[in-house]
Design a protein around this motif. Structure first.
Motif, PDB file in Angstrom:
ATOM      1  N   GLU A 195       0.837  -1.186   0.000  1.00  8.66           N
ATOM      2  CA  GLU A 195       0.000   0.000   0.000  1.00  8.66           C
ATOM      3  C   GLU A 195       0.878   1.245   0.000  1.00  8.66           C
ATOM      4  O   GLU A 195       1.833   1.343   0.765  1.00  8.66           O
ATOM      5  N   ARG A 196       0.556   2.157  -0.896  1.00  8.00           N
ATOM      6  CA  ARG A 196       1.349   3.387  -0.964  1.00  8.00           C
ATOM      7  C   ARG A 196       0.494   4.550  -0.487  1.00  8.00           C
ATOM      8  O   ARG A 196      -0.675   4.635  -0.802  1.00  8.00           O
ATOM      9  N   ASP A 197       1.095   5.405   0.267  1.00  4.49           N
ATOM     10  CA  ASP A 197       0.367   6.541   0.831  1.00  4.49           C
ATOM     11  C   ASP A 197       0.835   7.822   0.153  1.00  4.49           C
ATOM     12  O   ASP A 197       1.954   8.264   0.354  1.00  4.49           O
ATOM     13  N   PHE A 198      -0.035   8.375  -0.680  1.00  6.05           N
ATOM     14  CA  PHE A 198       0.324   9.597  -1.391  1.00  6.05           C
ATOM     15  C   PHE A 198      -0.136  10.848  -0.651  1.00  6.05           C
ATOM     16  O   PHE A 198       0.033  11.957  -1.133  1.00  6.05           O
ATOM     17  N   THR A 199      -0.736  10.647   0.474  1.00  8.63           N
ATOM     18  CA  THR A 199      -1.245  11.808   1.195  1.00  8.63           C
ATOM     19  C   THR A 199      -0.132  12.425   2.038  1.00  8.63           C
ATOM     20  O   THR A 199       0.824  11.773   2.412  1.00  8.63           O
ATOM     21  N   ALA A 200      -0.290  13.666   2.310  1.00  4.29           N
ATOM     22  CA  ALA A 200       0.607  14.342   3.237  1.00  4.29           C
ATOM     23  C   ALA A 200      -0.264  15.026   4.279  1.00  4.29           C
ATOM     24  O   ALA A 200      -1.357  15.465   3.979  1.00  4.29           O
ATOM     25  N   ARG A 201       0.241  15.102   5.470  1.00  2.60           N
ATOM     26  CA  ARG A 201      -0.523  15.757   6.535  1.00  2.60           C
ATOM     27  C   ARG A 201      -0.350  17.262   6.404  1.00  2.60           C
ATOM     28  O   ARG A 201       0.776  17.754   6.418  1.00  2.60           O
ATOM     29  N   GLY A 202      -1.450  17.977   6.249  1.00  2.00           N
ATOM     30  CA  GLY A 202      -1.393  19.427   6.254  1.00  2.00           C
ATOM     31  C   GLY A 202      -1.019  19.913   7.644  1.00  2.00           C
ATOM     32  O   GLY A 202      -1.309  19.248   8.639  1.00  2.00           O
ATOM     33  N   HIS A 246      -2.265  22.149   9.406  1.00  2.00           N
ATOM     34  CA  HIS A 246      -3.456  22.391  10.234  1.00  2.00           C
ATOM     35  C   HIS A 246      -4.080  21.086  10.734  1.00  2.00           C
ATOM     36  O   HIS A 246      -4.872  21.093  11.665  1.00  2.00           O
ATOM     37  N   ASP A 247      -3.748  19.973  10.074  1.00  2.00           N
ATOM     38  CA  ASP A 247      -4.439  18.697  10.319  1.00  2.00           C
ATOM     39  C   ASP A 247      -3.706  17.964  11.429  1.00  2.00           C
ATOM     40  O   ASP A 247      -2.989  17.003  11.189  1.00  2.00           O
ATOM     41  N   GLY A 285      -4.758  16.485  14.355  1.00  2.00           N
ATOM     42  CA  GLY A 285      -5.379  15.499  15.241  1.00  2.00           C
ATOM     43  C   GLY A 285      -4.442  14.340  15.519  1.00  2.00           C
ATOM     44  O   GLY A 285      -3.922  13.748  14.591  1.00  2.00           O
ATOM     45  N   GLY A 286      -4.229  14.031  16.776  1.00  2.00           N
ATOM     46  CA  GLY A 286      -3.365  12.912  17.128  1.00  2.00           C
ATOM     47  C   GLY A 286      -1.920  13.291  17.397  1.00  2.00           C
ATOM     48  O   GLY A 286      -1.161  12.485  17.919  1.00  2.00           O
ATOM     49  N   ARG A 341     -11.281  28.388   4.664  1.00  2.00           N
ATOM     50  CA  ARG A 341     -10.514  27.302   5.284  1.00  2.00           C
ATOM     51  C   ARG A 341      -9.336  26.895   4.416  1.00  2.00           C
ATOM     52  O   ARG A 341      -8.243  26.652   4.923  1.00  2.00           O
ATOM     53  N   LYS A 342      -9.555  26.799   3.118  1.00  2.00           N
ATOM     54  CA  LYS A 342      -8.448  26.424   2.236  1.00  2.00           C
ATOM     55  C   LYS A 342      -7.304  27.435   2.351  1.00  2.00           C
ATOM     56  O   LYS A 342      -6.138  27.060   2.405  1.00  2.00           O
ATOM     57  N   GLU A 388      -5.438  26.906   5.528  1.00  2.00           N
ATOM     58  CA  GLU A 388      -4.626  25.694   5.463  1.00  2.00           C
ATOM     59  C   GLU A 388      -3.377  25.888   4.604  1.00  2.00           C
ATOM     60  O   GLU A 388      -2.396  25.162   4.757  1.00  2.00           O
TER      61      GLU A 388
END
Lengths: 100, 119
Positions: B2-9, B11-12, B14-15, B55-56, B59
């Motif tokens: 599984e490849r993760d192309f997302t990046a944490r912004g 502002h994001d 949580g955790g 919001r955009k 961010e």
């Protein structure tokens, strides 16, 4: 017209463009995890499109999805039965078992 | 695999470890109320932008700016950029207006304690 119903097992997408400049409403910490649809919340204009000044139509179904806290936080030491619920748009969800 | 192309912004968060949370209530300064009113005007009345665009824009702030700005400083920064992008006014017009407002106050210092970004 909704793809999922209450009780369905779903998995949150991971493969989405990076942010910013994209606008993503699904929190990072839940991506890639599986949960259960708690309810269908209705359909709404797509905020990830509205953020770019576009119309956000057609409306997208929104679900409240329930996850086990222990699945979300590896070091969670609370009650086994604790859950977290997050509202997630349909295009962020796959049926559990489907390969993304 | 599984490849993760997302990046944490930025502002994001949580955790992530948040450290101390400031729970102190504070009164809104006049400029903060004005920023709120301006946003309501731009979205509900004039339809110049959406809350999602606000919001955009927030961010998209660089991490350091995001961390150092106050809540309404982030708002006015995003509103300004969104209206510039949309061509509601030009950077030159904005600059000229800011100079004009500044000139109304002795030594160019506005009352009310707006730490930059006041309007």
């Amino acid at each position: 017209m909704t793809r999922f119903a209450a009780g369905d097992r779903v998995r949150v997408h991971k493969q989405f463009p990076p942010t910013p400049p994209s606008h993503i409403r699904t929190p990072y910490y839940i991506r890639g995890l599986s949960g259960t649809v708690e309810r269908v919340c209705g359909a709404f204009r797509n905020p990830e499109e509205l953020a770019f000044g576009r119309p956000g139509t057609p409306e997208v179904p929104l679900y409240r999805v329930r996850f086990r806290q222990k699945d979300v936080w590896p070091d969670y030491d609370g009650n086994e039965a604790d859950k977290i619920e997050i509202e997630i748009f349909e295009f962020w969800l796959d049926a559990e078992g489907d390969e993304a | 695999m599984e490849r993760d192309f997302t990046a944490r912004g930025h502002h994001d968060m949580g955790g992530l470890d948040a450290g101390e949370i400031d729970r102190e209530e504070h009164d809104y300064a006049l400029w903060e109320k004005r920023v709120d009113a301006l946003m309501m005007l731009c979205t509900n009345r004039l339809k110049l932008m959406t809350v999602d665009q606000l919001r955009k824009g927030i961010e998209a702030l660089p991490p350091e700016a995001y961390d150092n700005m106050t809540y309404y400083e982030r708002w006015i920064s995003s509103v300004t950029n969104t209206l510039l992008e949309r061509g509601v006014f030009t950077a030159d017009e904005l600059g000229a207006k800011m100079e004009e407002v500044k000139a109304r106050y002795p030594d160019g210092v506005m009352p009310g304690g707006a730490a930059g970004g006041g309007c």
